[in-house]
Design a protein around this motif. Structure first.
Motif, PDB file in Angstrom:
ATOM      1  N   LYS A 238       6.645  -5.833   7.074  1.00  0.00           N
ATOM      2  CA  LYS A 238       6.151  -4.464   7.200  1.00  0.00           C
ATOM      3  C   LYS A 238       5.239  -4.059   6.050  1.00  0.00           C
ATOM      4  N   THR A 239       5.318  -4.778   4.912  1.00  0.00           N
ATOM      5  CA  THR A 239       4.503  -4.408   3.748  1.00  0.00           C
ATOM      6  C   THR A 239       3.086  -4.965   3.834  1.00  0.00           C
ATOM      7  N   ARG A 240       2.794  -5.784   4.844  1.00  0.00           N
ATOM      8  CA  ARG A 240       1.482  -6.435   4.944  1.00  0.00           C
ATOM      9  C   ARG A 240       0.562  -5.617   5.832  1.00  0.00           C
ATOM     10  N   TRP A 256      -2.402  -4.986  -0.389  1.00  0.00           N
ATOM     11  CA  TRP A 256      -1.722  -6.266  -0.195  1.00  0.00           C
ATOM     12  C   TRP A 256      -0.230  -6.034  -0.064  1.00  0.00           C
ATOM     13  N   GLY A 257       0.399  -6.915   0.700  1.00  0.00           N
ATOM     14  CA  GLY A 257       1.841  -6.842   0.862  1.00  0.00           C
ATOM     15  C   GLY A 257       2.548  -7.979   0.158  1.00  0.00           C
ATOM     16  N   ALA A 258       3.862  -8.049   0.337  1.00  0.00           N
ATOM     17  CA  ALA A 258       4.684  -9.067  -0.313  1.00  0.00           C
ATOM     18  C   ALA A 258       4.608 -10.391   0.445  1.00  0.00           C
ATOM     19  N   GLY A 259       4.793 -11.486  -0.295  1.00  0.00           N
ATOM     20  CA  GLY A 259       4.750 -12.822   0.288  1.00  0.00           C
ATOM     21  C   GLY A 259       6.132 -13.337   0.646  1.00  0.00           C
ATOM     22  N   PRO A 260       6.206 -14.589   1.108  1.00  0.00           N
ATOM     23  CA  PRO A 260       7.489 -15.166   1.537  1.00  0.00           C
ATOM     24  C   PRO A 260       8.545 -15.229   0.435  1.00  0.00           C
ATOM     25  N   ARG A 261       8.104 -15.323  -0.846  1.00  0.00           N
ATOM     26  CA  ARG A 261       9.104 -15.363  -1.916  1.00  0.00           C
ATOM     27  C   ARG A 261       9.928 -14.079  -1.934  1.00  0.00           C
ATOM     28  N   ALA A 262       9.351 -12.966  -1.505  1.00  0.00           N
ATOM     29  CA  ALA A 262      10.100 -11.710  -1.431  1.00  0.00           C
ATOM     30  C   ALA A 262      11.224 -11.819  -0.405  1.00  0.00           C
ATOM     31  N   ILE A 299       3.759  -5.439  -4.024  1.00  0.00           N
ATOM     32  CA  ILE A 299       2.816  -4.762  -3.152  1.00  0.00           C
ATOM     33  C   ILE A 299       1.773  -4.059  -4.017  1.00  0.00           C
ATOM     34  N   VAL A 300       0.559  -3.963  -3.503  1.00  0.00           N
ATOM     35  CA  VAL A 300      -0.562  -3.390  -4.258  1.00  0.00           C
ATOM     36  C   VAL A 300      -1.090  -2.168  -3.514  1.00  0.00           C
ATOM     37  N   ARG A 301      -1.054  -1.016  -4.166  1.00  0.00           N
ATOM     38  CA  ARG A 301      -1.588   0.212  -3.576  1.00  0.00           C
ATOM     39  C   ARG A 301      -3.111   0.199  -3.589  1.00  0.00           C
ATOM     40  N   ASN A 302      -3.721   0.892  -2.641  1.00  0.00           N
ATOM     41  CA  ASN A 302      -5.173   1.039  -2.641  1.00  0.00           C
ATOM     42  C   ASN A 302      -5.553   2.343  -3.343  1.00  0.00           C
ATOM     43  N   TYR A 303      -6.851   2.601  -3.386  1.00  0.00           N
ATOM     44  CA  TYR A 303      -7.333   3.781  -4.106  1.00  0.00           C
ATOM     45  C   TYR A 303      -6.851   5.082  -3.467  1.00  0.00           C
ATOM     46  N   LYS A 304      -6.708   5.065  -2.156  1.00  0.00           N
ATOM     47  CA  LYS A 304      -6.267   6.277  -1.459  1.00  0.00           C
ATOM     48  C   LYS A 304      -4.856   6.674  -1.894  1.00  0.00           C
ATOM     49  N   GLU A 313       7.332   3.132  -4.802  1.00  0.00           N
ATOM     50  CA  GLU A 313       8.713   3.426  -4.399  1.00  0.00           C
ATOM     51  C   GLU A 313       8.747   4.292  -3.138  1.00  0.00           C
ATOM     52  N   GLN A 314       7.858   5.281  -3.065  1.00  0.00           N
ATOM     53  CA  GLN A 314       7.838   6.147  -1.888  1.00  0.00           C
ATOM     54  C   GLN A 314       7.431   5.380  -0.627  1.00  0.00           C
ATOM     55  N   ILE A 315       6.478   4.464  -0.801  1.00  0.00           N
ATOM     56  CA  ILE A 315       6.045   3.654   0.345  1.00  0.00           C
ATOM     57  C   ILE A 315       7.174   2.762   0.816  1.00  0.00           C
ATOM     58  N   ILE A 316       7.887   2.133  -0.115  1.00  0.00           N
ATOM     59  CA  ILE A 316       8.984   1.222   0.260  1.00  0.00           C
ATOM     60  C   ILE A 316      10.125   1.999   0.921  1.00  0.00           C
TER      61      ILE A 316
END
Length: 320
Positions: A238-240, A256-262, A299-304, A313-316
């Motif tokens: 869901k994070t991708r 960007w979202g989390a990879g398989p290691r997550a 996970i990496v937030r965008n400029y928006k 934390e709020q997104i997760i």
């Protein structure tokens, strides 16, 4: 360690965990979630990144954990002039005119990488192989690190001048990213009482290296039901932003979202969280209990998202 069944061994781990927490609380006041995350990281054979301002007992915490667990401990103070050889060791010419390898401070059970973002990327990368492979290579020869091996790195969120942010490749190797906050008024009152007198707390050693290795293997053997596995993998998917399970908020606010290691860390962390609470198999609540510190640095937030002041934390939390 001889137990008649895995269930009996899990019961022993749960009781031992409570005993360890009791000993640590003699020195560390409060910070319950931080202590739990550090211990889960150790029993899960992972690493932990602590982010907090100076004076919150980060160094004291890891020293206390090392003492209670009867493990060797080294502190590496990361500075701009630190070289990779200062961490992993180097070869010197001996009296017999042969080169011999002198081990660096990384050859210890617990490593405190203090202010890891104050050293250049070349030196930060020296920890990559050690953290992932549990070995280091010098002059083409691989040297195994002692077991268990655990890196606890700290970062100061203020005074970012002259720092080198950790690249995503290295951040991903930390199982947990834990934020330390200021203690409450009552906790700070207890801290001052305990640290300004002459009383010295004697800590009891609870576990040794062999016992920790045993419990690390035990956690790997804990069964996980298919629906819990699917929940963990779907939570990460869901994070991708461009994935099929991405939510509207993820597509809108994440680059960007989390990879398989997550996903792997979620399952291992949930197994450990279940075991220390006396459960023989993890459920969805155990996944959710460890999800925040596992996902938020992946996970990496965008400029928006940054412009609107939306935190990771709020997104997760929206994914639950």
């Amino acid at each position: 360690m001889n137990y008649n069944s895995e269930a009996e061994a899990i019961d022993a781990l749960s009781a031992t965990y409570k005993e360890i927490r009791t000993e640590i609380s003699k020195v560390i006041v409060g910070q319950d979630d931080v202590v739990k995350s550090v211990l889960i990281s150790i029993f899960s054979n992972g690493h932990c990144l602590l982010v907090g301002v100076p004076g919150l007992a980060k160094t004291l915490l890891v020293q206390t954990v090392a003492n209670v667990l009867d493990l060797s401990f080294n502190r590496i103070q990361f500075t701009p002039d630190l070289m990779p050889s200062d961490i992993i060791g180097s070869e010197i010419l001996g009296d017999d005119r042969n080169f011999k390898f002198i081990k660096g401070p990384v050859f210890s059970n617990i490593i405190l990488a203090d202010e890891i973002n104050r050293t250049p990327p070349k030196t930060q990368a020296a920890l990559l192989e050690a953290m992932q492979e549990k070995s280091v290579t010098a002059a083409g020869v691989s040297h195994q690190l002692p077991k268990p091996f655990f890196v606890l790195a700290t970062q100061n969120p203020i005074e970012q001048e002259g720092t080198y942010p950790l690249p995503e490749a290295q951040l991903d190797r930390f199982m947990f990213n834990v934020n330390l906050d200021y203690p409450s008024f009552e906790e700070e009152l207890n801290i001052v009482k305990n640290t300004t007198g002459s009383k010295v707390n004697e800590l009891k050693r609870i576990l040794n290296a062999d016992q920790i290795n045993f419990f690390q293997q035990l956690i790997r053997k804990i069964p996980v039901s298919d629906h819990v596995l699917e929940y963990a993998v779907k939570l990460v998917a869901k994070t991708r932003p461009k994935g099929q399970y991405a939510t509207e908020a993820v597509s809108k606010y994440l680059s960007w979202g989390a990879g398989p290691r997550a996903s792997q860390n979620l399952v291992i962390g949930a197994k450990c969280h279940a075991a220390i609470n006396g459960k023989y198999s993890p459920d969805i609540e155990d996944i959710q209990a460890v999800a925040m510190p596992i996902l938020k640095h992946r996970i990496v937030r965008n400029y928006k998202a940054e412009a609107e002041g939306l935190s990771t934390e709020q997104i997760i939390e929206g994914l639950f």
